[in-house]
Design a protein around this motif. Structure first.
Motif, PDB file in Angstrom:
ATOM      1  N   GLN A 159       0.826  -1.203   0.000  1.00 14.95           N
ATOM      2  CA  GLN A 159       0.000   0.000   0.000  1.00 14.95           C
ATOM      3  C   GLN A 159       0.860   1.252   0.000  1.00 14.95           C
ATOM      4  OE1 GLN A 159      -3.525   0.304  -0.066  1.00 14.95           O
ATOM      5  NE2 GLN A 159      -2.778   2.361  -0.539  1.00 14.95           N
ATOM      6  N   LEU A 160       0.697   2.082  -1.021  1.00 15.90           N
ATOM      7  CA  LEU A 160       1.421   3.355  -1.094  1.00 15.90           C
ATOM      8  C   LEU A 160       1.095   4.208   0.131  1.00 15.90           C
ATOM      9  CD1 LEU A 160       0.673   4.343  -4.785  1.00 15.90           C
ATOM     10  CD2 LEU A 160       2.966   4.181  -3.829  1.00 15.90           C
ATOM     11  N   GLY A 169       3.490   4.340   5.319  1.00 18.24           N
ATOM     12  CA  GLY A 169       4.453   4.764   6.336  1.00 18.24           C
ATOM     13  C   GLY A 169       5.742   3.953   6.367  1.00 18.24           C
ATOM     14  N   THR A 177       8.625   4.213   4.700  1.00 18.68           N
ATOM     15  CA  THR A 177       9.849   5.015   4.748  1.00 18.68           C
ATOM     16  C   THR A 177       9.917   5.822   6.037  1.00 18.68           C
ATOM     17  OG1 THR A 177       9.778   5.133   2.350  1.00 18.68           O
ATOM     18  CG2 THR A 177      11.197   6.723   3.461  1.00 18.68           C
ATOM     19  N   PHE A 178       8.774   6.341   6.451  1.00 15.67           N
ATOM     20  CA  PHE A 178       8.672   7.099   7.696  1.00 15.67           C
ATOM     21  C   PHE A 178       9.117   6.228   8.884  1.00 15.67           C
ATOM     22  CE2 PHE A 178       6.039   8.311  11.357  1.00 15.67           C
ATOM     23  CZ  PHE A 178       6.272   9.675  11.441  1.00 15.67           C
ATOM     24  N   ASP A 221      13.976   1.066  -2.470  1.00 15.60           N
ATOM     25  CA  ASP A 221      12.924   1.744  -3.230  1.00 15.60           C
ATOM     26  C   ASP A 221      13.537   2.752  -4.195  1.00 15.60           C
ATOM     27  OD1 ASP A 221      10.789   3.170  -4.200  1.00 15.60           O
ATOM     28  OD2 ASP A 221       9.823   3.441  -2.251  1.00 15.60           O
ATOM     29  N   GLN A 257      12.504   5.207  -5.498  1.00 14.56           N
ATOM     30  CA  GLN A 257      12.168   6.605  -5.160  1.00 14.56           C
ATOM     31  C   GLN A 257      13.257   7.257  -4.305  1.00 14.56           C
ATOM     32  OE1 GLN A 257       7.663   7.508  -4.440  1.00 14.56           O
ATOM     33  NE2 GLN A 257       8.083   5.605  -3.366  1.00 14.56           N
ATOM     34  N   SER A 316       6.530  -0.138  -2.869  1.00 10.75           N
ATOM     35  CA  SER A 316       5.172  -0.670  -2.677  1.00 10.75           C
ATOM     36  C   SER A 316       4.842  -1.811  -3.638  1.00 10.75           C
ATOM     37  CB  SER A 316       4.153   0.458  -2.846  1.00 10.75           C
ATOM     38  OG  SER A 316       4.301   1.359  -1.801  1.00 10.75           O
ATOM     39  N   ASN A 321      -0.158   1.960  12.424  1.00 13.97           N
ATOM     40  CA  ASN A 321       0.376   3.302  12.191  1.00 13.97           C
ATOM     41  C   ASN A 321      -0.812   4.247  11.998  1.00 13.97           C
ATOM     42  OD1 ASN A 321       1.893   5.527  11.602  1.00 13.97           O
ATOM     43  ND2 ASN A 321       2.278   4.946   9.476  1.00 13.97           N
ATOM     44  N   LYS A 343      -1.518   7.192  11.360  1.00 12.56           N
ATOM     45  CA  LYS A 343      -0.901   8.438  10.887  1.00 12.56           C
ATOM     46  C   LYS A 343      -1.901   9.573  10.745  1.00 12.56           C
ATOM     47  CE  LYS A 343      -0.865   8.200   5.881  1.00 12.56           C
ATOM     48  NZ  LYS A 343      -0.068   8.329   4.683  1.00 12.56           N
ATOM     49  N   LEU A 402       1.908   3.280  16.593  1.00  8.35           N
ATOM     50  CA  LEU A 402       2.369   4.642  16.307  1.00  8.35           C
ATOM     51  C   LEU A 402       1.174   5.578  16.192  1.00  8.35           C
ATOM     52  CD1 LEU A 402       5.058   3.898  13.561  1.00  8.35           C
ATOM     53  CD2 LEU A 402       5.428   4.238  16.011  1.00  8.35           C
ATOM     54  N   PRO A 403       1.185   6.668  16.949  1.00  6.43           N
ATOM     55  CA  PRO A 403       0.126   7.665  16.793  1.00  6.43           C
ATOM     56  C   PRO A 403       0.466   8.600  15.637  1.00  6.43           C
ATOM     57  CG  PRO A 403       1.632   8.349  18.502  1.00  6.43           C
ATOM     58  CD  PRO A 403       2.176   7.045  17.955  1.00  6.43           C
ATOM     59  N   HIS A 404      -0.414   9.524  15.337  1.00  6.36           N
ATOM     60  CA  HIS A 404      -0.039  10.591  14.408  1.00  6.36           C
ATOM     61  C   HIS A 404       1.075  11.391  15.073  1.00  6.36           C
ATOM     62  CE1 HIS A 404      -0.199  13.965  11.701  1.00  6.36           C
ATOM     63  NE2 HIS A 404      -0.220  14.756  12.774  1.00  6.36           N
ATOM     64  N   LYS A 415       5.194  16.603  12.718  1.00 11.24           N
ATOM     65  CA  LYS A 415       6.317  16.611  11.769  1.00 11.24           C
ATOM     66  C   LYS A 415       7.574  17.284  12.315  1.00 11.24           C
ATOM     67  CE  LYS A 415       4.362  15.087   7.867  1.00 11.24           C
ATOM     68  NZ  LYS A 415       3.978  14.362   6.992  1.00 11.24           N
ATOM     69  N   SER A 436      10.983  13.464   8.363  1.00 11.71           N
ATOM     70  CA  SER A 436      10.083  13.086   7.269  1.00 11.71           C
ATOM     71  C   SER A 436      10.366  13.888   6.009  1.00 11.71           C
ATOM     72  CB  SER A 436       8.618  13.254   7.675  1.00 11.71           C
ATOM     73  OG  SER A 436       8.336  14.600   7.907  1.00 11.71           O
TER      74      SER A 436
HETATM   75  N1  LIG Z   1       2.588   8.136  12.248  1.00  8.11           N
HETATM   76  C1  LIG Z   1       2.693   9.154  11.374  1.00  8.11           C
HETATM   77  N2  LIG Z   1       2.503  10.429  11.796  1.00  8.11           N
HETATM   78  C2  LIG Z   1       2.581  11.458  10.931  1.00  8.11           C
HETATM   79  N3  LIG Z   1       2.862  11.336   9.616  1.00  8.11           N
HETATM   80  C3  LIG Z   1       3.072  10.078   9.138  1.00  8.11           C
HETATM   81  C4  LIG Z   1       3.001   8.930   9.980  1.00  8.11           C
HETATM   82  N4  LIG Z   1       3.258   7.837   9.228  1.00  8.11           N
HETATM   83  C5  LIG Z   1       3.484   8.276   7.974  1.00  8.11           C
HETATM   84  N5  LIG Z   1       3.377   9.627   7.913  1.00  8.11           N
HETATM   85  C6  LIG Z   1       3.499  10.466   6.707  1.00  8.11           C
HETATM   86  O1  LIG Z   1       2.730   9.867   5.681  1.00  8.11           O
HETATM   87  C7  LIG Z   1       3.350  10.073   4.408  1.00  8.11           C
HETATM   88  C8  LIG Z   1       3.541   8.736   3.691  1.00  8.11           C
HETATM   89  O2  LIG Z   1       4.489   7.971   4.434  1.00  8.11           O
HETATM   90  P1  LIG Z   1       5.678   7.178   3.730  1.00  8.11           P
HETATM   91  O3  LIG Z   1       6.274   7.961   2.629  1.00  8.11           O
HETATM   92  O4  LIG Z   1       6.577   6.699   4.797  1.00  8.11           O
HETATM   93  O5  LIG Z   1       4.865   5.956   3.114  1.00  8.11           O
HETATM   94  P2  LIG Z   1       5.470   4.762   2.248  1.00  8.11           P
HETATM   95  O6  LIG Z   1       4.720   3.529   2.628  1.00  8.11           O
HETATM   96  O7  LIG Z   1       6.945   4.729   2.364  1.00  8.11           O
HETATM   97  O8  LIG Z   1       5.057   5.228   0.781  1.00  8.11           O
HETATM   98  P3  LIG Z   1       5.586   4.621  -0.618  1.00  8.11           P
HETATM   99  O9  LIG Z   1       4.742   3.395  -0.833  1.00  8.11           O
HETATM  100  O10 LIG Z   1       5.330   5.717  -1.605  1.00  8.11           O
HETATM  101  O11 LIG Z   1       7.045   4.299  -0.462  1.00  8.11           O
HETATM  102  C9  LIG Z   1       4.677  10.810   4.680  1.00  8.11           C
HETATM  103  O12 LIG Z   1       4.484  12.201   4.483  1.00  8.11           O
HETATM  104  C10 LIG Z   1       4.936  10.534   6.159  1.00  8.11           C
HETATM  105  O13 LIG Z   1       5.690  11.553   6.763  1.00  8.11           O
END
Ligand SMILES: Nc1ncnc2c1ncn2[C@@H]1O[C@H](COP(=O)(O)OP(=O)(O)OP(=O)(O)O)[C@@H](O)[C@H]1O
Ligand SMILES: [Mg+2]
Length: 244
Positions: A11-12, A15, A17-18, A40, A42, A123, A179, A181, A207-209, A212, A217
């Motif tokens: 799922q894109l 979170g 990478t975060f 990745d 990206q 993803s 997560n 988020k 993980l809560p929201h 930033k 991030s």
């Molecule tokens: N717990 C959280 N609290 C706040 N922001 C979050 C949280 N988790 C993720 N994010 C934000 O959500 C967005 C997407 O997260 P991220 O890029 O890590 O997803 P991903 O799964 O790596 O995406 P992709 O599939 O494109 O690689 C980012 O802006 C990230 O900062």
């Protein structure tokens, strides 16, 4: 011997990478020695740590080189960046013998030098992700409430278990990580539904929201984790991982 942890979800924006980034930040604060692997194309994880593209990247690691020079991003953290060539890598590797085990073999050369090796994945569910699964001791699947798609998460775990059954037979340790988020109140019911449907294991830490200003991030250079506030949820995630 270092433990290998993959963050995987097709799922894109769930979170991956975060979580990889902030997990590494917290590990470095806990004085753990970490190798970060960016799978990745990206390249976002590498950018979060201010690393530019280099010739020694994961494409070369998988297709060519015996040994790769890691990028030092902190006294305790080294990184092998991704690059755009990873996009075509899956097609290229199709002709390689034992193509599913290339990353595992590569990582084995580094295992003794680190406490943890963290792999951020794209993803997809293709050959690169299969390589990451085979190389891993622990697979973390972030689950976000805004994509309340129980069936999809169930299918993903099923696919991961198939890789285990067909290619590794080591009983992959797969854990969902909640997560939240978007601070969505439906996260509790999502968790219950997932538990009822496919009985996966969950990380105790959720993980809560997160604000930033306290997390990594966006690209930061130079990276200094000690300038950031301590994030308790990542602290407990590291403590929990150390007990698994
Ligand atoms: N717990 C959280 N609290 C706040 N922001 C979050 C949280 N988790 C993720 N994010 C934000 O959500 C967005 C997407 O997260 P991220 O890029 O890590 O997803 P991903 O799964 O790596 O995406 P992709 O599939 O494109 O690689 C980012 O802006 C990230 O900062
Ligand atoms: Mg990502």
């Amino acid at each position: 011997m270092g433990k290998v942890i993959s963050i995987i979800n097709n799922q894109l924006g769930s979170g991956k990478t975060f979580i990889s980034t902030n997990l590494v930040v917290q590990m470095s604060r806990s004085l753990l020695k970490v190798l970060v692997i960016d799978m990745d194309p990206q390249n976002e994880l590498s950018q979060n740590f201010g690393a530019r593209e280099t010739d020694d990247n994961m494409y070369l690691a998988l297709t060519d080189k015996e040994h790769i020079e890691t990028v030092k991003i902190h006294p305790a953290v080294e990184l092998i960046p991704a690059c755009l060539d990873l996009i075509g890598c899956e097609i290229e590797l199709v002709t390689y013998p034992n193509r599913e085990y290339i990353l595992a073999e590569f990582i084995n050369k580094y295992r003794d030098d680190y406490d943890y090796i963290i792999i951020d994945n794209s993803s997809g569910t293709g050959l690169l992700v299969v390589n990451a699964l085979i190389a891993s001791d622990l697979v973390i699947v972030p689950v976000v409430a805004e994509i309340n798609d129980i069936e999809r998460n169930k299918k993903l775990v099923h696919a991961i278990n198939k890789v285990d059954e067909l290619l590794v037979s080591k009983k992959l340790n797969v854990r969902f990580l909640i997560n939240n988020k978007s601070a969505d109140s439906t996260i509790g019911s999502l968790k219950n539904s997932l538990k009822n449907l496919c009985n996966p294991k969950f990380m105790k830490t959720e993980l809560p929201h997160l604000n930033k200003s306290n997390v990594v991030s966006t690209p930061e250079s130079p990276w200094n984790p000690y300038e950031l506030e301590n994030i308790n949820s990542f602290k407990s995630l590291v403590t929990e991982i150390q007990t698994i």
